[in-house]
Design a protein around this motif. Structure first.
Motif, PDB file in Angstrom:
ATOM      1  N   SER A 111     -24.316 -69.719  25.583  1.00 18.43           N
ATOM      2  CA  SER A 111     -23.869 -71.108  25.848  1.00 18.43           C
ATOM      3  C   SER A 111     -22.734 -71.636  25.455  1.00 18.43           C
ATOM      4  O   SER A 111     -22.000 -72.631  25.937  1.00 18.43           O
ATOM      5  CB  SER A 111     -25.203 -72.091  25.776  1.00 18.43           C
ATOM      6  OG  SER A 111     -25.392 -71.920  24.145  1.00 18.43           O
ATOM      7  N   TYR A 112     -22.186 -71.234  24.371  1.00 18.63           N
ATOM      8  CA  TYR A 112     -21.057 -71.393  23.776  1.00 18.63           C
ATOM      9  C   TYR A 112     -19.811 -70.539  24.099  1.00 18.63           C
ATOM     10  O   TYR A 112     -18.974 -70.307  23.325  1.00 18.63           O
ATOM     11  CB  TYR A 112     -20.861 -71.671  22.209  1.00 18.63           C
ATOM     12  CG  TYR A 112     -21.959 -72.996  21.961  1.00 18.63           C
ATOM     13  CD1 TYR A 112     -21.334 -74.112  21.860  1.00 18.63           C
ATOM     14  CD2 TYR A 112     -23.256 -72.796  21.627  1.00 18.63           C
ATOM     15  CE1 TYR A 112     -22.091 -75.300  21.624  1.00 18.63           C
ATOM     16  CE2 TYR A 112     -24.018 -73.832  21.222  1.00 18.63           C
ATOM     17  CZ  TYR A 112     -23.324 -75.331  21.467  1.00 18.63           C
ATOM     18  OH  TYR A 112     -24.181 -76.355  20.864  1.00 18.63           O
ATOM     19  N   PHE A 113     -20.137 -69.534  25.099  1.00 23.89           N
ATOM     20  CA  PHE A 113     -19.169 -68.417  25.385  1.00 23.89           C
ATOM     21  C   PHE A 113     -18.844 -67.415  24.475  1.00 23.89           C
ATOM     22  O   PHE A 113     -17.928 -67.018  24.305  1.00 23.89           O
ATOM     23  CB  PHE A 113     -17.898 -69.147  25.983  1.00 23.89           C
ATOM     24  CG  PHE A 113     -18.146 -70.032  27.115  1.00 23.89           C
ATOM     25  CD1 PHE A 113     -18.379 -69.688  28.220  1.00 23.89           C
ATOM     26  CD2 PHE A 113     -18.043 -71.415  26.994  1.00 23.89           C
ATOM     27  CE1 PHE A 113     -18.463 -70.483  29.549  1.00 23.89           C
ATOM     28  CE2 PHE A 113     -18.208 -72.265  28.117  1.00 23.89           C
ATOM     29  CZ  PHE A 113     -18.596 -71.824  29.196  1.00 23.89           C
ATOM     30  N   MET A 114     -19.919 -67.116  23.545  1.00 26.85           N
ATOM     31  CA  MET A 114     -19.730 -66.130  22.445  1.00 26.85           C
ATOM     32  C   MET A 114     -20.450 -64.870  22.847  1.00 26.85           C
ATOM     33  O   MET A 114     -21.667 -64.925  23.110  1.00 26.85           O
ATOM     34  CB  MET A 114     -20.522 -66.720  21.254  1.00 26.85           C
ATOM     35  CG  MET A 114     -19.711 -67.966  20.563  1.00 26.85           C
ATOM     36  SD  MET A 114     -17.943 -67.374  20.140  1.00 26.85           S
ATOM     37  CE  MET A 114     -18.431 -66.353  18.598  1.00 26.85           C
ATOM     38  N   TYR A 115     -19.724 -63.817  22.876  1.00 21.70           N
ATOM     39  CA  TYR A 115     -20.395 -62.677  23.456  1.00 21.70           C
ATOM     40  C   TYR A 115     -20.228 -61.586  22.543  1.00 21.70           C
ATOM     41  O   TYR A 115     -19.474 -61.319  21.853  1.00 21.70           O
ATOM     42  CB  TYR A 115     -19.569 -62.428  24.838  1.00 21.70           C
ATOM     43  CG  TYR A 115     -19.413 -63.129  26.151  1.00 21.70           C
ATOM     44  CD1 TYR A 115     -20.299 -62.984  26.993  1.00 21.70           C
ATOM     45  CD2 TYR A 115     -18.441 -64.230  25.840  1.00 21.70           C
ATOM     46  CE1 TYR A 115     -20.310 -64.094  28.084  1.00 21.70           C
ATOM     47  CE2 TYR A 115     -18.287 -65.032  27.048  1.00 21.70           C
ATOM     48  CZ  TYR A 115     -19.134 -64.937  28.001  1.00 21.70           C
ATOM     49  OH  TYR A 115     -19.074 -65.968  28.912  1.00 21.70           O
ATOM     50  N   PRO A 116     -21.383 -60.877  22.467  1.00 20.02           N
ATOM     51  CA  PRO A 116     -21.518 -59.791  21.500  1.00 20.02           C
ATOM     52  C   PRO A 116     -20.764 -58.512  21.982  1.00 20.02           C
ATOM     53  O   PRO A 116     -20.900 -58.268  23.286  1.00 20.02           O
ATOM     54  CB  PRO A 116     -23.023 -59.383  21.539  1.00 20.02           C
ATOM     55  CG  PRO A 116     -23.563 -59.939  22.722  1.00 20.02           C
ATOM     56  CD  PRO A 116     -22.836 -61.126  23.372  1.00 20.02           C
ATOM     57  N   THR A 117     -20.035 -57.853  21.199  1.00 18.62           N
ATOM     58  CA  THR A 117     -19.099 -56.782  21.563  1.00 18.62           C
ATOM     59  C   THR A 117     -19.704 -55.462  21.153  1.00 18.62           C
ATOM     60  O   THR A 117     -19.091 -54.275  21.622  1.00 18.62           O
ATOM     61  CB  THR A 117     -17.781 -57.062  20.943  1.00 18.62           C
ATOM     62  OG1 THR A 117     -17.804 -56.882  19.505  1.00 18.62           O
ATOM     63  CG2 THR A 117     -17.200 -58.387  21.228  1.00 18.62           C
ATOM     64  N   ILE A 118     -20.790 -55.403  20.480  1.00 19.77           N
ATOM     65  CA  ILE A 118     -21.485 -53.929  20.180  1.00 19.77           C
ATOM     66  C   ILE A 118     -22.548 -54.173  20.993  1.00 19.77           C
ATOM     67  O   ILE A 118     -23.537 -54.802  20.874  1.00 19.77           O
ATOM     68  CB  ILE A 118     -21.600 -54.063  18.792  1.00 19.77           C
ATOM     69  CG1 ILE A 118     -20.470 -54.337  17.979  1.00 19.77           C
ATOM     70  CG2 ILE A 118     -22.302 -52.569  18.352  1.00 19.77           C
ATOM     71  CD1 ILE A 118     -18.901 -53.308  18.159  1.00 19.77           C
ATOM     72  N   SER A 119     -22.957 -52.832  21.612  1.00 19.94           N
ATOM     73  CA  SER A 119     -24.033 -52.616  22.377  1.00 19.94           C
ATOM     74  C   SER A 119     -24.842 -51.242  21.999  1.00 19.94           C
ATOM     75  O   SER A 119     -25.766 -50.794  22.652  1.00 19.94           O
ATOM     76  CB  SER A 119     -23.915 -52.627  23.881  1.00 19.94           C
ATOM     77  OG  SER A 119     -22.575 -51.442  24.083  1.00 19.94           O
TER      78      SER A 119
END
Length: 289
Positions: A67-75
């Protein structure tokens, strides 16, 4: 980065209330969003994103982030035991427009695998390789043959053309040097020297053994069997003993070398004390409470 950047190091202790954490996390992102900055949140969150579809509060955490455009980069998993694997370490960012690289390092420094984010817009001048220049003459068999041929073909003036032997000597040297420089020229080459980050007692043999240890650790991560774990731990313990012995031998030799130089001996002692007690000086802590 061209834009103001905020980097947050975050740790959430295991088995603490995730609902309470999510409320505080939402407040943090709301405050960061007001500044409209590039933001990175990195750390051990102890929130297993591999169980996203099975845990309501984990889903809530991701919903707040997005919702704050914070995306996890580790999957992929970052923490392993003999029977489990979890994704509890991550780097979240709203800086998704640039080309970046993220990943996981295979390292046994802790029981969590380190994660990284590489931005093409950030350069560390201290880690950049030094570029030095070196002048060198191009001496190879082809150039030597060329020089020999030109010497043989050169039309040397007879000694009778000179009244002074010194004039003839200078004539010979000048032409000889001209042909030499022409056939075996001097060129300037660039040398890229990467800073040495190893301690002086770390030998090539120790480095090779460390690589072997890392490979055994990778094998345990893949197999996670008792035998692969024992094999890895035995090698690791042996390597630790070797490194400690190498360090002791290094300092013993240094003290022997400097035994007649009191000033340099004290410099060495101070460097050892400084390394053992090195710590960051925190000048100020600011709380928004």
């Amino acid at each position: 980065l061209d834009k103001k950047t905020v980097i947050v190091a975050m740790y959430r202790p295991p088995n603490t209330d995730l609902t309470t954490f999510n409320l505080a996390y939402n407040d943090l992102l709301a405050n960061l969003a007001l500044d409209k900055t590039n933001c990175f949140i990195a750390g051990d969150l102890n929130i297993d994103l591999l169980k996203l579809d099975k845990h309501t509060e984990t889903q809530k955490f991701i919903e707040i982030s997005l919702s704050y455009f914070m995306y996890p980069t580790i999957s992929k998993p970052t923490h392993f035991t003999k029977s489990t694997e979890t994704l509890i370490d991550n780097i979240l960012t709203n800086n998704i427009e640039e080309k970046y690289h993220t990943g996981i390092l295979i390292s046994d420094l802790s029981d969590h695998l380190p994660v990284f984010y590489i931005s093409p817009n950030i350069r560390d001048k201290h880690c950049a390789p030094k570029i030095l220049t070196k002048t060198t003459r191009e001496i190879n068999q082809a150039n030597i043959n060329k020089f020999s041929t030109k010497l043989s073909a050169f039309q040397w003036l007879d000694l009778c053309h000179f009244n002074d032997p010194n004039e003839y000597f200078n004539y010979f040297i000048d032409n000889f040097k001209h042909l030499y420089d022409e056939c075996l020229p001097i060129k300037t080459v660039k040398l890229r020297i990467q800073p040495n980050k190893h301690k002086p007692w770390i030998t090539s043999g120790i480095i090779a053994s460390a690589k072997r240890k890392n490979n055994l650790y990778k094998q345990w991560l893949k197999k996670r069997t008792e035998s692969s774990l024992i094999k890895y731990k035995m090698h690791k313990n042996k390597l630790t003993q070797i490194i400690r012995a190498a360090e002791r031998l290094y300092y013993s030799n240094k003290f022997t070398e400097l035994k007649n130089d009191l000033r340099e001996t004290w410099k060495l002692i101070n460097s050892i004390i400084k390394n053992e007690h090195a710590k960051d000086n925190v000048k100020e802590l600011v709380s928004n409470d």
